[in-house]
Design an enzyme around this catalytic site. Structure first.
Site, PDB file in Angstrom:
ATOM      1  N   HIS A   1       0.817  -1.212   0.000  1.00  0.00           N
ATOM      2  CA  HIS A   1       0.000   0.000   0.000  1.00  0.00           C
ATOM      3  C   HIS A   1       0.854   1.267   0.000  1.00  0.00           C
ATOM      4  CE1 HIS A   1      -3.705   1.928  -0.095  1.00  0.00           C
ATOM      5  NE2 HIS A   1      -4.256   1.569   1.059  1.00  0.00           N
TER       6      HIS A   1
ATOM      7  N   ASP B   1      -2.265   2.262  -4.570  1.00  0.00           N
ATOM      8  CA  ASP B   1      -3.484   2.704  -3.904  1.00  0.00           C
ATOM      9  C   ASP B   1      -4.592   1.666  -4.089  1.00  0.00           C
ATOM     10  OD1 ASP B   1      -2.306   5.057  -3.038  1.00  0.00           O
ATOM     11  OD2 ASP B   1      -2.855   6.140  -4.881  1.00  0.00           O
TER      12      ASP B   1
END
Length: 424
Positions: free
Chosen positions: A395, A399
């Site tokens: 992450h 995204d």
């Protein structure tokens, strides 16, 4: 008189110096002629630890198939080394007797250091047939010696028979039975055993823990309908096998779908360079396919899958699977990789969260195909073969939008394989 003595002394010194120079010259000539020949004829050879890859500097001795004094032929395995990624068989370069191994099991040896010594002038042992013939001759002689008549033994005098009154034992009272022990509640075994972790298992544990400590891993799920892909595979299996010489499996479709999705969402194919704090975008696709081997999980790499066909993928997977079972995977086979596919479904896994293989940024997890009730486009409840797909991604770089879009693209292409043909 003094002049004659000095002249004679000078003469003796001249003769002495001449006599000393002659052996020196001869000695240098003999050394020049003999020493190289002696070095070339030296029968004892020292074998060093071979190079096992650019990133491998040491290995652990895990097996010694032969011991000192044993005769080995050319290419016989003498020492087995285990590295962080593969096991390496160190073989004899030529036939000879093993003099000594410069290490023991579990010792760590560095690349380029002396590993074992081999006597190349030793004679090969006798063949089994000759040894058997000698042994049989010795057995015949032994049997002939044992067949010779032995002297008859002298009979012992017969013992005197006692009278019945003397042999009758006295009557005794019946013994008291001992108390019965209490039956334990549980009689099962409670043993334990310990085994040393292999270098490969230690390396796997370290890398997986490093991935957890470094990446901000997040997993998203999708389900895909395997019905159309299964129908296509069943319909064209015979023609595919006849043309390409290998069966059509499901993995090639997932590799092709993942390759197309990586080109659509290039950030999933990128990685973070922590040293320079830069994002590196790769213009090629190398997919690592997790394969189970007898020594642990290995991840060979399918290189440039953007240029591969279904048949190319199936041939490469079959080759790597064979190498993994035989333990012949090399470091080059597992180096690199931009994305990983792990198929836990072959073991019956229904759902899981795979762990990223650094420095990659994502990994796809395939799972078991199960018949489940789903609602089709017409609103009907039907039974369809469904599979859960899991995507774990970093992450820090990817995204949620990119991660979900990427996984949904794979699921759509598997549910409708014609999209792979049309590149949509």
């Amino acid at each position: 008189m003094l002049f004659k003595a000095a002249q004679s002394a000078a003469g003796r010194r001249l003769l002495l110096s001449a006599s000393q120079r002659v052996p020196t010259v001869l000695q240098s000539q003999v050394r020049t002629l003999v020493t190289p020949t002696w070095q070339r004829a030296l029968p004892i050879k020292t074998i060093d630890v071979p190079t096992m890859g650019d990133s491998i500097t040491e290995g652990t001795i895990v097996d010694l198939p032969v011991g000192p004094g044993d005769f080995v032929n050319t290419d016989d395995v003498v020492v087995v080394l285990e590295t962080d990624k593969v096991s390496v068989d160190v073989r004899a370069p030529e036939a000879g007797a093993l003099v000594e191994v410069l290490g023991e099991i579990d010792d760590v040896v560095e690349v380029g250091s002396a590993l074992f010594r081999l006597d190349t002038d030793a004679d090969a042992p006798e063949s089994k047939s000759e040894t058997t013939a000698v042994a049989s001759n010795e057995d015949i002689l032994t049997k002939e010696e044992s067949a010779a008549p032995a002297p008859a033994p002298t009979p012992a005098p017969a013992p005197e028979t006692p009278s019945p009154a003397e042999t009758a034992p006295p009557k005794k009272a019946a013994p008291t039975p001992p108390p019965q022990p209490e039956t334990p509640a549980f009689l099962g075994s409670r043993t334990e055993r310990r085994t040393k972790m292999s270098r490969m298992r230690q390396r796997i544990a370290t890398r997986l823990k490093d991935a957890q400590n470094t990446a901000a891993m997040l997993t998203t799920f999708q389900e895909c309908d395997m019905g159309n892909l299964m129908e296509m595979r069943k319909k064209h299996q015979d023609a595919f096998t006849a043309k390409h010489g290998i069966k059509l499996g499901f993995m090639s479709a997932f590799v092709q779908a993942a390759t197309a999705a990586l080109q659509e969402v290039p950030v999933v194919n990128a990685y973070i360079d922590d040293e320079t704090k830069e994002v590196v975008y790769r213009e090629y696709v190398d997919i690592s396919v997790a394969v189970a081997s007898p020594t642990g999980l290995v991840v060979p790499v399918l290189r440039n899958t953007e240029s591969m066909s279904f048949a190319d993928v199936e041939h490469n997977i079959a080759m790597y699977g064979k190498k993994a079972k035989e333990g012949t995977l090399s470091l080059d086979d597992m180096a690199g990789g931009t994305f990983t596919i792990s198929n836990g479904g072959v073991f019956g896994s229904l759902m899981g969260t795979p762990i990223i293989n650094p420095p990659q940024s994502a990994v796809l997890g395939m799972h078991a195909t199960k018949m489940r009730a789903v609602v089709n486009d017409k609103g009907e409840v039907v039974a369809r073969p469904m599979m859960y797909l899991a995507l774990t991604y970093d992450h820090r770089l990817i995204d949620g939008r990119e991660g979900v879009t990427f996984l949904k693209s794979i699921a759509d292409k598997i549910s409708d394989p014609t999209k792979l043909l049309l590149e949509i």
